[in-house]
Scaffold this motif. Structure first.
Motif, mmCIF file in Angstrom:
data_model
loop_
_atom_site.group_PDB
_atom_site.id
_atom_site.type_symbol
_atom_site.label_atom_id
_atom_site.label_comp_id
_atom_site.label_asym_id
_atom_site.label_seq_id
_atom_site.Cartn_x
_atom_site.Cartn_y
_atom_site.Cartn_z
ATOM 1 N N ALA A 80 0.849 -1.189 0.000
ATOM 2 C CA ALA A 80 0.000 0.000 0.000
ATOM 3 C C ALA A 80 0.885 1.239 0.000
ATOM 4 O O ALA A 80 2.080 1.153 0.240
ATOM 5 C CB ALA A 80 -0.915 -0.004 1.217
ATOM 6 N N MET A 81 0.254 2.344 -0.256
ATOM 7 C CA MET A 81 0.962 3.614 -0.269
ATOM 8 C C MET A 81 0.342 4.560 0.753
ATOM 9 O O MET A 81 -0.502 5.359 0.431
ATOM 10 C CB MET A 81 0.845 4.273 -1.639
ATOM 11 N N PRO A 82 0.764 4.445 1.990
ATOM 12 C CA PRO A 82 0.215 5.356 2.986
ATOM 13 C C PRO A 82 0.782 6.751 2.792
ATOM 14 O O PRO A 82 1.920 6.913 2.372
ATOM 15 C CB PRO A 82 0.710 4.757 4.297
ATOM 16 N N HIS A 83 -0.022 7.739 3.087
ATOM 17 C CA HIS A 83 0.521 9.098 3.094
ATOM 18 C C HIS A 83 1.415 9.264 4.309
ATOM 19 O O HIS A 83 2.338 10.043 4.307
ATOM 20 C CB HIS A 83 -0.610 10.136 3.110
ATOM 21 N N SER A 84 1.128 8.512 5.346
ATOM 22 C CA SER A 84 1.934 8.516 6.556
ATOM 23 C C SER A 84 2.173 7.064 6.944
ATOM 24 O O SER A 84 1.246 6.271 6.978
ATOM 25 C CB SER A 84 1.200 9.238 7.685
ATOM 26 N N MET A 85 3.395 6.715 7.248
ATOM 27 C CA MET A 85 3.700 5.337 7.615
ATOM 28 C C MET A 85 3.036 4.943 8.937
ATOM 29 O O MET A 85 3.040 3.794 9.316
ATOM 30 C CB MET A 85 5.209 5.126 7.708
ATOM 31 N N GLU A 144 2.231 14.891 0.470
ATOM 32 C CA GLU A 144 1.343 15.777 -0.276
ATOM 33 C C GLU A 144 0.978 15.240 -1.651
ATOM 34 O O GLU A 144 0.122 15.789 -2.330
ATOM 35 C CB GLU A 144 1.974 17.160 -0.381
ATOM 36 N N PHE A 145 1.656 14.153 -2.072
ATOM 37 C CA PHE A 145 1.341 13.545 -3.367
ATOM 38 C C PHE A 145 1.805 12.103 -3.349
ATOM 39 O O PHE A 145 2.942 11.797 -3.673
ATOM 40 C CB PHE A 145 2.002 14.302 -4.523
ATOM 41 N N GLY A 146 0.911 11.209 -2.962
ATOM 42 C CA GLY A 146 1.278 9.813 -2.788
ATOM 43 C C GLY A 146 0.955 8.926 -3.967
ATOM 44 O O GLY A 146 0.849 7.727 -3.814
#
Length: 174
Positions: A80-85, A144-146
């Motif tokens: 997955a691509m979290p905006h925050s880990m 800001e751009f995931g």
């Protein structure tokens, strides 16, 4: 054994580009779970995007269930691509950074038979698929751009896994 599973893939180019990414990292086990186009492997756009990795496409399996895709594996990682880990999903405390996670699992099992799952381009991973996984790997991206292309995500995970199990040396051109 290392397997990469693309779930409900929608774009032909991503299948070909994922095959290319895998071959570049020395892997060739690609599985498509219920792709939108059941003939995606024979499409010209797929072959063009594979750019020399048509042998990987030739070995690629299309399956209709996640159980089929995971047959023979001992460890399954969702991506997955979290905006925050530090974001959470049900059943998981946090996303885990791939490199750190790979080091930890290899300390316990050098012969791990692993599968990496990638959700589709529109909705990503569905909970029913994530819940079958041992870990949720997060690719750290710009908060800001995931947005990361599916084949790029495959490339990043394949690279980190290759490095963990024994990477290739950097050689000078002859």
């Amino acid at each position: 054994m290392t397997r990469f599973v693309l779930i409900e893939t929608q774009h032909k180019g991503n299948v070909g580009a994922a095959a290319r990414a895998l071959k570049t990292m020395g892997f060739d086990a690609l599985v498509l779970l219920s792709p939108r186009d059941s003939k995606v492997l024979s499409r010209q756009r797929t072959k063009e995007a594979a750019s020399g990795a048509v042998d990987v496409l030739a070995k690629t399996q299309i399956v209709e269930s996640l159980d089929q895709a995971l047959e023979g594996t001992t460890h399954v990682c969702a991506t997955a691509m979290p905006h925050s880990m530090s974001l959470t999903r049900p059943e998981y405390d946090t996303f885990q950074a791939p490199r750190v996670y790979f080091e930890n699992i290899l300390q316990n099992d050098r012969d791990v038979r692993i599968a990496f799952l990638f959700g589709n381009e529109r909705v990503g991973m569905r909970e029913k698929h994530v819940l079958k996984c041992d870990a949720l790997l997060g690719i750290p991206t710009n908060p800001e751009f995931g947005s990361l292309n599916l084949a790029s995500a495959v490339q990043l995970i394949a690279y980190d896994w290759r490095e963990a199990i024994g990477g290739y040396s950097v050689s000078k051109p002859s």
